[in-house]
Design a protein around this motif. Structure first.
Motif, PDB file in Angstrom:
ATOM      1  N   SER A  32       9.319  74.285  37.059  1.00  0.00           N
ATOM      2  CA  SER A  32       9.910  74.251  38.363  1.00  0.00           C
ATOM      3  C   SER A  32      11.513  74.519  38.312  1.00  0.00           C
ATOM      4  O   SER A  32      11.772  75.280  39.200  1.00  0.00           O
ATOM      5  CB  SER A  32       9.200  73.027  39.360  1.00  0.00           C
ATOM      6  N   THR A  33      11.948  73.950  37.569  1.00  0.00           N
ATOM      7  CA  THR A  33      13.404  73.979  37.713  1.00  0.00           C
ATOM      8  C   THR A  33      14.151  75.482  37.125  1.00  0.00           C
ATOM      9  O   THR A  33      14.724  76.143  37.757  1.00  0.00           O
ATOM     10  CB  THR A  33      14.200  73.015  36.562  1.00  0.00           C
TER      11      THR A  33
ATOM     12  N   VAL B 152       8.434  69.432  34.859  1.00  0.00           N
ATOM     13  CA  VAL B 152       9.580  69.442  35.785  1.00  0.00           C
ATOM     14  C   VAL B 152      10.510  70.681  35.269  1.00  0.00           C
ATOM     15  O   VAL B 152      10.881  71.498  36.004  1.00  0.00           O
ATOM     16  CB  VAL B 152      10.640  68.154  35.561  1.00  0.00           C
ATOM     17  N   SER B 153      10.484  70.959  34.188  1.00  0.00           N
ATOM     18  CA  SER B 153      11.393  72.273  33.613  1.00  0.00           C
ATOM     19  C   SER B 153      10.803  73.306  33.958  1.00  0.00           C
ATOM     20  O   SER B 153      11.445  74.532  34.337  1.00  0.00           O
ATOM     21  CB  SER B 153      11.646  72.072  31.853  1.00  0.00           C
TER      22      SER B 153
ATOM     23  N   ASN C 170      20.179  72.689  31.771  1.00  0.00           N
ATOM     24  CA  ASN C 170      20.121  71.991  32.866  1.00  0.00           C
ATOM     25  C   ASN C 170      21.459  71.738  33.633  1.00  0.00           C
ATOM     26  O   ASN C 170      21.685  72.152  34.734  1.00  0.00           O
ATOM     27  CB  ASN C 170      19.341  70.684  32.771  1.00  0.00           C
TER      28      ASN C 170
ATOM     29  N   SER D 211      20.910  72.079  39.357  1.00  0.00           N
ATOM     30  CA  SER D 211      20.369  71.684  38.225  1.00  0.00           C
ATOM     31  C   SER D 211      19.388  70.387  38.697  1.00  0.00           C
ATOM     32  O   SER D 211      19.413  70.064  39.893  1.00  0.00           O
ATOM     33  CB  SER D 211      21.407  70.649  37.520  1.00  0.00           C
ATOM     34  N   SER D 212      18.493  70.116  37.724  1.00  0.00           N
ATOM     35  CA  SER D 212      17.237  69.257  38.239  1.00  0.00           C
ATOM     36  C   SER D 212      17.653  67.530  37.798  1.00  0.00           C
ATOM     37  O   SER D 212      17.751  67.408  36.683  1.00  0.00           O
ATOM     38  CB  SER D 212      15.885  69.626  37.656  1.00  0.00           C
TER      39      SER D 212
ATOM     40  N   HIS E 135      13.261  77.777  40.099  1.00  0.00           N
ATOM     41  CA  HIS E 135      14.287  77.602  41.024  1.00  0.00           C
ATOM     42  C   HIS E 135      15.593  78.104  40.691  1.00  0.00           C
ATOM     43  O   HIS E 135      16.068  79.118  41.413  1.00  0.00           O
ATOM     44  CB  HIS E 135      14.183  76.319  41.382  1.00  0.00           C
ATOM     45  N   MET E 136      15.905  77.999  39.287  1.00  0.00           N
ATOM     46  CA  MET E 136      17.226  78.554  38.923  1.00  0.00           C
ATOM     47  C   MET E 136      17.109  80.057  38.728  1.00  0.00           C
ATOM     48  O   MET E 136      18.124  80.697  39.425  1.00  0.00           O
ATOM     49  CB  MET E 136      17.539  78.128  37.628  1.00  0.00           C
TER      50      MET E 136
ATOM     51  N   GLU F 149      23.530  74.753  34.132  1.00  0.00           N
ATOM     52  CA  GLU F 149      22.596  75.966  34.799  1.00  0.00           C
ATOM     53  C   GLU F 149      22.393  77.155  34.186  1.00  0.00           C
ATOM     54  O   GLU F 149      22.498  78.274  34.896  1.00  0.00           O
ATOM     55  CB  GLU F 149      23.090  75.961  36.403  1.00  0.00           C
TER      56      GLU F 149
ATOM     57  N   LEU G 103      14.771  66.085  35.665  1.00  0.00           N
ATOM     58  CA  LEU G 103      14.757  66.693  34.378  1.00  0.00           C
ATOM     59  C   LEU G 103      15.792  65.858  33.626  1.00  0.00           C
ATOM     60  O   LEU G 103      15.627  65.580  32.504  1.00  0.00           O
ATOM     61  CB  LEU G 103      14.960  68.205  34.258  1.00  0.00           C
TER      62      LEU G 103
END
Length: 182
Positions: free
Chosen positions: A156-157, A153-154, A98, A35-36, A160-161, A101, A39
């Protein structure tokens, strides 16, 4: 105890990193938190700002409604209603996506933010035909800042997820990752 149950279930599925048993929860594949935090912080403050935003925009609309052109008397309340509904849906999907996940909910959050909320926010802030009061400019600018930060930010999140979940899936599917019991 919860991580121990995850460890036991994970070892039965064959996704433990190794055969050693330790008292550390990070020995289990998938225990990494993806999780970020930026975010989540942005969503947290946006949830508390949303009622302030709604009150400010609704008050501005009430003050300027009689002065608006005929078209904007219908369009402005409609835009406010749509933005309010979208904000609730958007923040809920962002929180769930977030914290739990979940990529689908986070993707819904990202799409609603990019396709619907950002254009409506820009329309409300930059429309030269409508009368824009200073209070409305301030709350709309803060909302626009939240929307832009959450969008960046979301992105990149989500990236990554998906890469972490893809790695987990490929480890579950590979034949050498399962434990053999004899």
């Amino acid at each position: 105890k919860q991580w121990y149950q995850r460890r036991v279930r994970g070892s039965r599925l064959g996704i433990a990193k190794d055969n050693t048993t330790t008292n550390r929860p990070d020995n289990f594949l998938g225990s990494e938190i993806i999780s970020s935090l930026p975010l989540q912080m942005s969503l947290f403050y946006n949830v508390y700002f949303a009622p302030i935003w709604f009150t400010g925009v609704a008050t501005s609309l009430q003050l300027k409604h009689s002065e608006l052109p005929a078209v904007y008397k219908a369009v402005t309340p409609t835009v406010l209603l749509i933005m309010s509904i979208l904000e609730v849906i958007r923040l809920y999907c962002g929180y769930v996506g977030n914290l739990k996940e979940r990529v689908p909910e986070l993707a819904v959050f990202w799409m609603v933010t990019l396709v619907l909320q950002l254009p409506l926010c820009l329309f409300s802030l930059l429309n030269s035909e409508a009368i824009i009061l200073p209070m409305e400019v301030s709350v709309q600018a803060i909302l626009l800042a939240f929307v832009v930060v959450e969008l960046i930010v979301s992105t990149s999140t989500i990236s990554h997820m998906t890469s972490v979940q893809e790695t987990k899936f490929s480890l579950l599917q590979s034949p050498d990752s399962t434990e053999t019991t004899t």
